[in-house]
Write a protein that holds these residues in place. Structure first.
Motif, PDB file in Angstrom:
ATOM      1  N   ALA A 186       0.829  -1.207   0.000  1.00  7.94           N
ATOM      2  CA  ALA A 186       0.000   0.000   0.000  1.00  7.94           C
ATOM      3  C   ALA A 186       0.862   1.256   0.000  1.00  7.94           C
ATOM      4  N   GLN A 187       1.972   1.203   0.744  1.00  6.77           N
ATOM      5  CA  GLN A 187       2.897   2.340   0.787  1.00  6.77           C
ATOM      6  C   GLN A 187       3.479   2.621  -0.600  1.00  6.77           C
ATOM      7  N   CYS A 188       3.917   1.564  -1.268  1.00  8.81           N
ATOM      8  CA  CYS A 188       4.516   1.691  -2.603  1.00  8.81           C
ATOM      9  C   CYS A 188       3.478   2.198  -3.616  1.00  8.81           C
TER      10      CYS A 188
ATOM     11  N   SER B  52       0.948   6.600  -6.864  1.00  9.30           N
ATOM     12  CA  SER B  52      -0.245   7.415  -7.137  1.00  9.30           C
ATOM     13  C   SER B  52       0.041   8.889  -6.922  1.00  9.30           C
ATOM     14  N   ARG B  53       0.763   9.206  -5.855  1.00  2.71           N
ATOM     15  CA  ARG B  53       1.084  10.611  -5.564  1.00  2.71           C
ATOM     16  C   ARG B  53       1.993  11.201  -6.631  1.00  2.71           C
TER      17      ARG B  53
ATOM     18  N   VAL C 123      -0.729  10.870   2.145  1.00  2.00           N
ATOM     19  CA  VAL C 123      -1.392   9.582   2.355  1.00  2.00           C
ATOM     20  C   VAL C 123      -0.863   9.006   3.664  1.00  2.00           C
ATOM     21  N   ILE C 124      -1.770   8.727   4.604  1.00  2.00           N
ATOM     22  CA  ILE C 124      -1.384   8.169   5.904  1.00  2.00           C
ATOM     23  C   ILE C 124      -1.872   6.727   5.967  1.00  2.00           C
TER      24      ILE C 124
ATOM     25  N   HIS D 227      -1.067  -7.614  -8.142  1.00  2.00           N
ATOM     26  CA  HIS D 227      -2.516  -7.425  -8.132  1.00  2.00           C
ATOM     27  C   HIS D 227      -2.910  -6.406  -7.071  1.00  2.00           C
ATOM     28  N   LEU D 228      -2.359  -6.550  -5.874  1.00  2.00           N
ATOM     29  CA  LEU D 228      -2.700  -5.626  -4.790  1.00  2.00           C
ATOM     30  C   LEU D 228      -2.226  -4.213  -5.120  1.00  2.00           C
ATOM     31  N   HIS D 229      -1.041  -4.107  -5.687  1.00  2.00           N
ATOM     32  CA  HIS D 229      -0.514  -2.797  -6.052  1.00  2.00           C
ATOM     33  C   HIS D 229      -1.463  -2.107  -7.028  1.00  2.00           C
TER      34      HIS D 229
END
Length: 369
Positions: free
Chosen positions: A198-200, A205-206, A219-220, A235-237
């Protein structure tokens, strides 16, 4: 009309074989099975995998090629859709032309061939999206979204099947990697940290948001980075990237001319017994209730459409903030592929919460459209 054109470009014998294979039964696999089978990529296991794909891939590809010939509202005749159909027919012909796989040399040759097929299909999603845009431009305005259910259902089946085909090919090809990353079995990471992915995805995205608007909200992320479970990181990315990208755009546009500091996007990663749930929350103003039924369709986007502005899909590397109209529906299909789901809850005037549910159990069979 599309069938006639297909018969002109491809032999009658090939088209008959496509219809024959399209009637055969598909065989799904689960994440757990892929992980267990791929944990020992011996020559024998790779041979078994190749033999399975040699029979399975033509069935799945034939089914999609047949559907591409018979779409309503003239979608089958759109130039972009005809191009996609040709890719599927070419790939079917390549697979059926490949002889029986009997030894390691055969398996290696087959692996190179399906690797090339995967590359051939890289731009299927944007090309189909372009076909849908071509349909929208010429469609009778009296036809409302609800009347296009048949197209939405086809695209759900089509894209879900594509996810499965690419997962099977990618998994087999990656098992040949002589230096796999730690804890990786092909595409599957046996100890994937959803917080780290999620961090990556958020950083990516940013970066896109900054390129588009000159800045991006923070993003926190809340969750335990040391928590892991078996899943496919790519897939999750993709899913988190799409959700965060949507939230960033909503917040950025809402606060673009405001003196207030844009509020952050909040991501919560929760570990349950059956599911891992990732919530992406924003204060971007939300979605009107009348718009909610449309967000998982392929004919709707609130952003400008980049495909009409630049339809050169040669590289497939350009990522825009929004506009193709398939980010959310495709993300939901990726979640559902391994037994999860995606839900969107909106508070108009405030913001949106997206709930991404991922199965921890890994025992769901592929959904076979």
């Amino acid at each position: 009309m599309a069938l006639k054109k297909a018969c002109e470009a491809f032999s009658k014998g090939l088209m008959e074989e496509v219809h024959k294979w399209g009637c055969m039964k598909q065989n799904g696999v689960s994440l757990r099975y892929m992980m267990k089978f791929g944990s020992r990529p011996t020559d024998r296991n790779l041979l078994i995998s190749a033999q399975f794909l040699h029979k399975e891939l033509p069935i799945r590809i034939a089914r999609r090629a047949i559907e591409l010939e018979n779409l309503p509202y003239g979608l089958s005749d759109k130039p972009a859709v005809l191009k996609v159909r040709d890719w599927y027919l070419d790939s079917f012909r390549d697979l059926r032309s490949f002889p029986e796989i009997k030894n390691t040399n055969d398996e290696n040759d087959f692996t190179q061939m399906i690797k090339a097929i995967k590359v051939r299909h890289n731009n299927v999603v944007p090309m189909m999206a372009l076909g849908v845009q071509q349909l929208k431009q010429g469609i009778d305005p009296k036809i409302v979204h609800e009347d296009l259910d048949e197209i939405h259902q086809f695209l759900d089946r089509f894209y879900m099947s594509r996810i499965g085909i690419r997962m099977l090919i990618g998994q087999h090809v990656e098992l040949h990697n002589p230096n796999p990353a730690p804890h990786c079995v092909g595409y599957i990471h046996t100890k994937m940290s959803p917080v780290e992915v999620a961090q990556c995805a958020s950083e990516d995205s940013r970066a896109i948001c900054c390129r588009e608007y000159g800045s991006a909200p923070e993003v926190i992320i809340f969750g335990d980075p040391s928590f892991t479970f078996p899943y496919v990181p790519t897939h999750l990315h993709l899913m988190v990237f799409e959700l965060v990208k949507n939230s960033l755009r909503a917040v950025q546009e809402r606060f673009l001319d405001s003196d207030k500091v844009a509020p952050p996007i909040r991501i919560v990663v929760a570990e349950g017994i059956e599911d891992v749930t990732i919530k992406v929350s924003d204060e971007g103003g939300g979605i009107a209730r009348s718009g909610l039924p449309k967000i998982f369709t392929y004919l709707y986007s609130t952003a400008r459409n980049p495909l009409t502005e630049n339809s050169d899909l040669g590289t497939g590397d350009v990522v825009t903030m929004a506009g193709y109209g398939y980010g959310l529906p495709i993300s939901r299909l990726y979640a559902q592929y391994f037994g999860g789901d995606l839900q969107i809850i909106s508070m108009e005037g405030y913001g949106t919460d997206a709930y991404l549910h991922l199965s921890r159990l890994g025992d769901s069979q592929e959904p076979l459209p």
